[in-house]
Motif scaffolding. Structure first.
Motif, PDB file in Angstrom:
ATOM      1  N   ILE A   5       0.849  -1.213   0.000  1.00 32.54           N
ATOM      2  CA  ILE A   5       0.000   0.000   0.000  1.00 32.54           C
ATOM      3  C   ILE A   5       0.874   1.249   0.000  1.00 32.54           C
ATOM      4  O   ILE A   5       0.666   2.179  -0.800  1.00 32.54           O
ATOM      5  CB  ILE A   5      -0.954   0.011   1.212  1.00 32.54           C
ATOM      6  CG1 ILE A   5      -1.952  -1.163   1.104  1.00 32.54           C
ATOM      7  CG2 ILE A   5      -1.716   1.339   1.284  1.00 32.54           C
ATOM      8  CD1 ILE A   5      -2.793  -1.360   2.345  1.00 32.54           C
ATOM      9  N   SER A   6       1.900   1.266   0.877  1.00 35.53           N
ATOM     10  CA  SER A   6       2.801   2.437   0.923  1.00 35.53           C
ATOM     11  C   SER A   6       3.482   2.667  -0.414  1.00 35.53           C
ATOM     12  O   SER A   6       3.563   3.801  -0.899  1.00 35.53           O
ATOM     13  CB  SER A   6       3.873   2.218   2.001  1.00 35.53           C
ATOM     14  OG  SER A   6       3.264   2.267   3.256  1.00 35.53           O
ATOM     15  N   ARG A   9       1.019   3.993  -2.903  1.00 37.73           N
ATOM     16  CA  ARG A   9       0.735   5.386  -2.573  1.00 37.73           C
ATOM     17  C   ARG A   9       1.857   6.293  -3.068  1.00 37.73           C
ATOM     18  O   ARG A   9       1.593   7.304  -3.754  1.00 37.73           O
ATOM     19  CB  ARG A   9       0.587   5.496  -1.050  1.00 37.73           C
ATOM     20  CG  ARG A   9       0.379   6.885  -0.513  1.00 37.73           C
ATOM     21  CD  ARG A   9       0.702   6.898   0.981  1.00 37.73           C
ATOM     22  NE  ARG A   9       1.054   8.220   1.387  1.00 37.73           N
ATOM     23  CZ  ARG A   9       0.239   8.987   2.103  1.00 37.73           C
ATOM     24  NH1 ARG A   9      -0.909   8.530   2.530  1.00 37.73           N
ATOM     25  NH2 ARG A   9       0.615  10.214   2.393  1.00 37.73           N
ATOM     26  N   ASP A  10       3.127   5.923  -2.751  1.00 41.88           N
ATOM     27  CA  ASP A  10       4.258   6.753  -3.190  1.00 41.88           C
ATOM     28  C   ASP A  10       4.337   6.831  -4.704  1.00 41.88           C
ATOM     29  O   ASP A  10       4.541   7.903  -5.281  1.00 41.88           O
ATOM     30  CB  ASP A  10       5.568   6.162  -2.644  1.00 41.88           C
ATOM     31  CG  ASP A  10       5.648   6.314  -1.119  1.00 41.88           C
ATOM     32  OD1 ASP A  10       4.779   7.057  -0.570  1.00 41.88           O
ATOM     33  OD2 ASP A  10       6.543   5.709  -0.500  1.00 41.88           O
ATOM     34  N   LEU A  13       1.585   9.215  -5.988  1.00 39.01           N
ATOM     35  CA  LEU A  13       1.886  10.640  -5.779  1.00 39.01           C
ATOM     36  C   LEU A  13       2.999  11.122  -6.708  1.00 39.01           C
ATOM     37  O   LEU A  13       2.933  12.236  -7.245  1.00 39.01           O
ATOM     38  CB  LEU A  13       2.249  10.885  -4.311  1.00 39.01           C
ATOM     39  CG  LEU A  13       1.098  10.649  -3.301  1.00 39.01           C
ATOM     40  CD1 LEU A  13       1.544  10.948  -1.879  1.00 39.01           C
ATOM     41  CD2 LEU A  13      -0.134  11.476  -3.656  1.00 39.01           C
ATOM     42  N   LEU A  39      -5.154   0.831  -6.561  1.00 41.04           N
ATOM     43  CA  LEU A  39      -5.670   0.856  -5.183  1.00 41.04           C
ATOM     44  C   LEU A  39      -6.875  -0.079  -5.042  1.00 41.04           C
ATOM     45  O   LEU A  39      -7.028  -0.747  -4.016  1.00 41.04           O
ATOM     46  CB  LEU A  39      -6.007   2.285  -4.773  1.00 41.04           C
ATOM     47  CG  LEU A  39      -4.774   3.207  -4.678  1.00 41.04           C
ATOM     48  CD1 LEU A  39      -5.175   4.670  -4.589  1.00 41.04           C
ATOM     49  CD2 LEU A  39      -3.874   2.821  -3.499  1.00 41.04           C
ATOM     50  N   LEU A  62      -5.164   2.165   3.295  1.00 35.37           N
ATOM     51  CA  LEU A  62      -5.629   2.210   1.901  1.00 35.37           C
ATOM     52  C   LEU A  62      -6.555   3.417   1.672  1.00 35.37           C
ATOM     53  O   LEU A  62      -6.431   4.135   0.671  1.00 35.37           O
ATOM     54  CB  LEU A  62      -6.366   0.903   1.581  1.00 35.37           C
ATOM     55  CG  LEU A  62      -6.516   0.548   0.105  1.00 35.37           C
ATOM     56  CD1 LEU A  62      -5.162   0.577  -0.604  1.00 35.37           C
ATOM     57  CD2 LEU A  62      -7.137  -0.845  -0.020  1.00 35.37           C
ATOM     58  N   SER A  64      -6.560   6.192   3.415  1.00 37.47           N
ATOM     59  CA  SER A  64      -5.785   7.441   3.446  1.00 37.47           C
ATOM     60  C   SER A  64      -4.971   7.588   2.172  1.00 37.47           C
ATOM     61  O   SER A  64      -4.793   8.692   1.663  1.00 37.47           O
ATOM     62  CB  SER A  64      -4.957   7.519   4.729  1.00 37.47           C
ATOM     63  OG  SER A  64      -3.611   7.258   4.461  1.00 37.47           O
ATOM     64  N   ALA A  65      -4.482   6.481   1.612  1.00 40.65           N
ATOM     65  CA  ALA A  65      -3.740   6.547   0.344  1.00 40.65           C
ATOM     66  C   ALA A  65      -4.653   7.011  -0.784  1.00 40.65           C
ATOM     67  O   ALA A  65      -4.274   7.839  -1.621  1.00 40.65           O
ATOM     68  CB  ALA A  65      -3.135   5.185   0.019  1.00 40.65           C
ATOM     69  N   THR A  66      -5.896   6.493  -0.780  1.00 37.68           N
ATOM     70  CA  THR A  66      -6.868   6.885  -1.808  1.00 37.68           C
ATOM     71  C   THR A  66      -7.174   8.381  -1.706  1.00 37.68           C
ATOM     72  O   THR A  66      -7.196   9.101  -2.713  1.00 37.68           O
ATOM     73  CB  THR A  66      -8.170   6.069  -1.635  1.00 37.68           C
ATOM     74  OG1 THR A  66      -7.836   4.675  -1.606  1.00 37.68           O
ATOM     75  CG2 THR A  66      -9.140   6.342  -2.757  1.00 37.68           C
ATOM     76  N   ALA A  68      -5.268  10.695  -0.355  1.00 35.21           N
ATOM     77  CA  ALA A  68      -4.069  11.460  -0.735  1.00 35.21           C
ATOM     78  C   ALA A  68      -3.956  11.556  -2.246  1.00 35.21           C
ATOM     79  O   ALA A  68      -3.691  12.635  -2.798  1.00 35.21           O
ATOM     80  CB  ALA A  68      -2.826  10.815  -0.132  1.00 35.21           C
ATOM     81  N   ALA A  69      -4.194  10.413  -2.931  1.00 32.86           N
ATOM     82  CA  ALA A  69      -4.097  10.411  -4.394  1.00 32.86           C
ATOM     83  C   ALA A  69      -5.172  11.302  -5.001  1.00 32.86           C
ATOM     84  O   ALA A  69      -4.910  12.103  -5.911  1.00 32.86           O
ATOM     85  CB  ALA A  69      -4.226   8.985  -4.917  1.00 32.86           C
TER      86      ALA A  69
END
Ligand code: 2NL
Length: 333
Positions: A5-6, A9-10, A13, A39, A62, A64-66, A68-69
Motif C-alpha cells: 500500500i505504501s 501510494r508513493d 503521488l 488501489l 488504503l 488514506s492513500a486513496t 491522498a491520491a
C-alpha cells in the motif's frame, strides 16, 4: 500488504506530480482510483488478510492513500489549468495603448482665457498688471473717482454694501478703478498699469447682466499725455487683440472720473461697429485724490468688460450660461 500500500501510494503521488497535461491527470485518475486501478486491486486483497486487526490497519492505510491520491490529482489539475490559462492570456494579450484616447484634460474658462489674452496684449504694450481688494471703502470706490455722496452712480441700485464698520462705507467694488487709485497713491508717475478683476453690481441676472462680472481697466499717467495717446493706445490694442483687419473709433461720452470722456467702438471686418468700453482723460480731481499734481502730470484711463469680450468671441447667447458651471458648456471651448 502494508508495504505494498505504501509503495502504491508513493508511486501514485510521484506519477501525479510528474503529470504535465490535464489529459495525463485524467488518465492517472482512472488508472489509480478506477475500478481496475492499483488501489482497487489492493482493496480486493484485504479479505485475504489473516486477522481483523490487520484488515483494519491495511483498510485505514488504503483509505488514506486513496484520499491522498484523490487530493493530489485535484491539486495537480488546478495547477495545470491555471498554467494553461496564464499561457493563453499571455499569448492573446493585445497592447492597445496607442489606440486608447488621451486623458481628458480640463482647460481655462473662457472668461479666464479672455482675461489672460488681454493681459498678454497690454503687457506687450508696456503695461504692468495691478491687483487690489474686492471689498473697498466708499472713498476708493467712489469719492476718489470724483463721485461725491450725492452722485447717482452711488445709489443703492447698483452698489452692494458690506455690513462692516460705519453703515454704507464698505462696498463690494463696482469697478476696478480703486486699484488704480491705490496705485497712484503708492507710486510716483510715470504709471502704466492695467487692473483686471472681479467686480460687483446689484443687478438681476439676465442675458447681458450678472451681479458678479469681470472688468479690465487701464491707466496711464505721464508728462504731456493727450487724447492722441489714448486714441493711439486703443487702436494699438484693437489690432493686437482682434487682428489688423479691425479698427477703432472714439465717440463723445460722459464719466464723472474722466474729462473729456469717450466710448470706444471697434469695427469688425464686415464693417459693423461694436461698442466695447469707455475711456477718457483722467479728471484733475481724480489725479489730486491719487496724490498727483495735475499741473505736472496728465493721463488717460479706459475700462471694459471681460465677460462681454468672451461672450462675443465665442458667440454665447446668454451671459448666465457662462456661470452655471455646466461641464457640457465649458467643454465646448
Ligand atoms: C466702462 C467705462 C471707464 C475709467 C473706466 C478710470 C479710472 C481711474 C481714473 C479715471 Cl483711476 N478713469 N477708469 C475711465 C473711463 C471709463 O470704464 O464702460 N467700463 C465698463
Amino acid at each position: 500488504m502494508i508495504d505494498d500500500i505504501s509503495a502504491a501510494r508513493d508511486a501514485a503521488l510521484t506519477a501525479i506530480e510528474a503529470a504535465t497535461t490535464t489529459e495525463r491527470v485524467d488518465a492517472l485518475d482512472t488508472e489509480l482510483l478506477g475500478k481496475r486501478g492499483d488501489l482497487a486491486r489492493l482493496k480486493a486483497r484485504l479479505g485475504s488478510l489473516a486477522t481483523i486487526d490487520e484488515r483494519r490497519r491495511a483498510g485505514q492505510l488504503l483509505n488514506s492513500a486513496t484520499e491522498a491520491a484523490s487530493s493530489a490529482l485535484a491539486t495537480r489539475r488546478d495547477e495545470l489549468r491555471r498554467a494553461a490559462l496564464d499561457a493563453r492570456v499571455a499569448s492573446e494579450r493585445l497592447d492597445l495603448t496607442e489606440f486608447a484616447s488621451p486623458p481628458q484634460r480640463g482647460h481655462e474658462h473662457i472668461v479666464t482665457q479672455a482675461w489672460e489674452r488681454l493681459e498678454d496684449v497690454f503687457i506687450g504694450l508696456g503695461f504692468q498688471v495691478a491687483e487690489g481688494p474686492e471689498v473697498e471703502t466708499d472713498w476708493h470706490n467712489f469719492e476718489a473717482l470724483n463721485m461725491p455722496i450725492s452722485h447717482p452712480a452711488r445709489s443703492d441700485w447698483d452698489t452692494l454694501f458690506v455690513d462692516h464698520g460705519e453703515p454704507g462705507r464698505t462696498v463690494l467694488r463696482t469697478h476696478t478703478s480703486p486699484v488704480q487709485i491705490r496705485a497712484m497713491l503708492a507710486a510716483e508717475p510715470p504709471i502704466y498699469i492695467i487692473s483686471p478683476g472681479r467686480v460687483f453690481r446689484r443687478d438681476t441676472p439676465d442675458a447681458t447682466h450678472m451681479p458678479v462680472f469681470h472688468q479690465i481697466e487701464g491707466l496711464v499717467i505721464d508728462r504731456d499725455i493727450s487724447m492722441a495717446d489714448l486714441a493711439g493706445t486703443i487702436e494699438a490694442f484693437t489690432t493686437a487683440f482682434f487682428g489688423t483687419d479691425f479698427t477703432s473709433r472714439l465717440r463723445p461720452s460722459y464719466f464723472p472720473f474722466t474729462e473729456p470722456s469717450a466710448e470706444f467702438d471697434i469695427r469688425t471686418p464686415s464693417g459693423d461697429w461694436l461698442e466695447l468700453g469707455g475711456c477718457g482723460m483722467v479728471h484733475p480731481n481724480v489725479l489730486r485724490a491719487g496724490g498727483i499734481d495735475p499741473e505736472q502730470w496728465s493721463g488717460f484711463a479706459f475700462g471694459f468688460g471681460i465677460d462681454r469680450m468672451a461672450k462675443e468671441r465665442h458667440a454665447v447667447g446668454d451671459l448666465r450660461e457662462m456661470f452655471t458651471g455646466d461641464i457640457r458648456f465649458a467643454e465646448q471651448f
